[in-house]
Design a protein around this motif. Structure first.
Motif, mmCIF file in Angstrom:
data_model
loop_
_atom_site.group_PDB
_atom_site.id
_atom_site.type_symbol
_atom_site.label_atom_id
_atom_site.label_comp_id
_atom_site.label_asym_id
_atom_site.label_seq_id
_atom_site.Cartn_x
_atom_site.Cartn_y
_atom_site.Cartn_z
ATOM 1 N N VAL A 41 0.833 -1.203 0.000
ATOM 2 C CA VAL A 41 0.000 0.000 0.000
ATOM 3 C C VAL A 41 0.863 1.247 0.000
ATOM 4 O O VAL A 41 0.647 2.199 -0.771
ATOM 5 C CB VAL A 41 -0.967 -0.014 1.209
ATOM 6 N N LEU A 42 1.893 1.271 0.879
ATOM 7 C CA LEU A 42 2.790 2.416 0.935
ATOM 8 C C LEU A 42 3.589 2.578 -0.359
ATOM 9 O O LEU A 42 3.792 3.694 -0.847
ATOM 10 C CB LEU A 42 3.739 2.278 2.127
ATOM 11 N N ALA A 44 2.629 1.617 -3.363
ATOM 12 C CA ALA A 44 1.718 2.123 -4.393
ATOM 13 C C ALA A 44 1.458 3.613 -4.212
ATOM 14 O O ALA A 44 1.427 4.382 -5.185
ATOM 15 C CB ALA A 44 0.400 1.338 -4.352
ATOM 16 N N GLY A 45 1.265 4.052 -2.957
ATOM 17 C CA GLY A 45 1.060 5.481 -2.718
ATOM 18 C C GLY A 45 2.259 6.311 -3.123
ATOM 19 O O GLY A 45 2.119 7.390 -3.717
ATOM 20 N N ALA A 46 3.475 5.805 -2.816
ATOM 21 C CA ALA A 46 4.686 6.537 -3.201
ATOM 22 C C ALA A 46 4.829 6.618 -4.716
ATOM 23 O O ALA A 46 5.219 7.659 -5.268
ATOM 24 C CB ALA A 46 5.911 5.861 -2.582
ATOM 25 N N VAL A 48 2.378 6.584 -6.895
ATOM 26 C CA VAL A 48 1.369 7.529 -7.394
ATOM 27 C C VAL A 48 1.862 8.963 -7.237
ATOM 28 O O VAL A 48 1.735 9.797 -8.151
ATOM 29 C CB VAL A 48 0.030 7.310 -6.671
ATOM 30 N N LEU A 49 2.420 9.283 -6.073
ATOM 31 C CA LEU A 49 2.950 10.627 -5.863
ATOM 32 C C LEU A 49 4.087 10.941 -6.827
ATOM 33 O O LEU A 49 4.168 12.048 -7.380
ATOM 34 C CB LEU A 49 3.425 10.776 -4.415
ATOM 35 N N GLN A 52 2.643 11.627 -10.265
ATOM 36 C CA GLN A 52 2.043 12.958 -10.344
ATOM 37 C C GLN A 52 3.124 14.030 -10.497
ATOM 38 O O GLN A 52 2.976 14.971 -11.288
ATOM 39 C CB GLN A 52 1.210 13.223 -9.096
#
Length: 323
Positions: A41-42, A44-46, A48-49, A52
């Motif tokens: 999860v972490l 994937a979030g990193a 995504v950031l 962006q």
């Protein structure tokens, strides 16, 4: 008097049967690797950031990448970059040379040298670098010439300060003296971290003092000195931008001149940023291989490179995901 009956050993056939049953029970157990859902999860979030941020770099017209490409390899930028490298090289070489002498003075048994070296470190770490640069640039207000000869007596020859101390000389002197104060503490700390028993054993074997330092103490001290020394050199790379106060055309000063003319501040700042990243990356690569050289005495295999560590880590994650 009563005596305890001796324990009877299990028959070999029964022991073998028990071991076989235990093995059969373990063979039937299905092993499952431990799950780490929060890691994914972490991650994937990193990602995504990061995606962006990369998307903003590409589509935002304010970055003005054509202007960046135009000036990144421009002749004026190349000359300014070479000035930055030369200032860093001079400041590093002279700073660590003087820092080594100061560290030796602080570690010596001579109290006068120890106090003077401590006073030097205290003074030059307390004064901001920009003040030191401006002081040496304006040293001619105090001394028009410097004489060399008999102390408190006649001078054999004089050096004209006005013709000797220009902007570049003042910057090199200030950077070197400033760097020496920090280098002295880095070297002293690395040498002090070496076990005193190493030198005592060498003295017991009759190894000369110079050989003790060069072959026993310094190779071990370098493992503690090197990371901090590289940090100081990286700071010096970036700290050379402060010499723009005396109008030296180093990298940041040249970038300021260009965006002062065309008004393209962001792409010109990115030019300086990327070149600083390139220089720091090259220095980091050199640091890795020097550390591998000095790490040979503590392990049979050379330490893995950052690329090898990342590759092995990624392979482990892939195997865990497949399992």
């Amino acid at each position: 008097m009563t005596t305890a009956a001796p324990a009877r050993a299990l028959p070999a056939a029964k022991a073998t049967t028990g071991t076989a049953l235990a093995g059969a029970d373990l063979a039937g157990i299905r092993t499952v690797p431990r799950r780490h859902p929060m890691r994914w999860v972490l991650a994937a979030g990193a990602l995504v950031l990061f995606a962006q941020f990369a998307h903003g770099l590409i589509v935002n017209p304010g970055w003005d990448w054509p202007t960046f490409a135009k000036y990144f390899t421009a002749t004026s930028i190349a000359h300014a970059l070479w000035t930055t490298v030369r200032l860093t090289a001079w400041g590093t070489a002279l700073g660590f040379l003087l820092g080594g002498l100061l560290a030796a003075a602080r570690l010596s048994a001579n109290p006068v040298l120890g106090v003077l070296a401590w006073g030097y470190v205290w003074l030059f770490r307390s004064i901001p670098l920009i003040v030191q640069i401006l002081f040496w640039f304006n040293i001619s207000y105090l001394y028009n010439s410097v004489g060399f000869g008999v102390p408190f007596g006649p001078a054999l020859f004089h050096v004209d300060v006005n013709s000797t101390i220009n902007g570049t000389t003042a910057a090199v002197v200030a950077l070197s003296l400033h760097q020496a104060a920090y280098a002295a503490e880095i070297i002293r700390g690395g040498i002090a971290a070496v076990d005193a028993g190493q030198r005592e054993a060498a003295e017991a074997l009759g190894v000369p003092r110079v050989q003790q330092t060069l072959r026993i103490v310094l190779p071990q001290a370098m493992r503690g000195i090197l990371p901090n020394a590289v940090n100081e050199i990286v700071n010096l790379f970036k700290g050379t931008s402060i010499v723009s106060v005396v109008a030296i055309s180093e990298l940041f000063y040249q970038v300021q001149i260009i965006y002062g003319r065309n008004g393209r501040v962001v792409p010109l700042l990115m030019v300086a940023t990327v070149w600083y990243l390139v220089l720091t990356t090259l220095l980091t690569i050199a640091q890795h291989y020097v550390e591998r050289h000095f790490a040979r005495s503590v392990g049979r295999a050379s330490p893995a490179s950052p690329w090898q560590k990342a590759r092995d880590r990624w392979a482990g994650l892939v195997r865990a995901a497949r399992a």
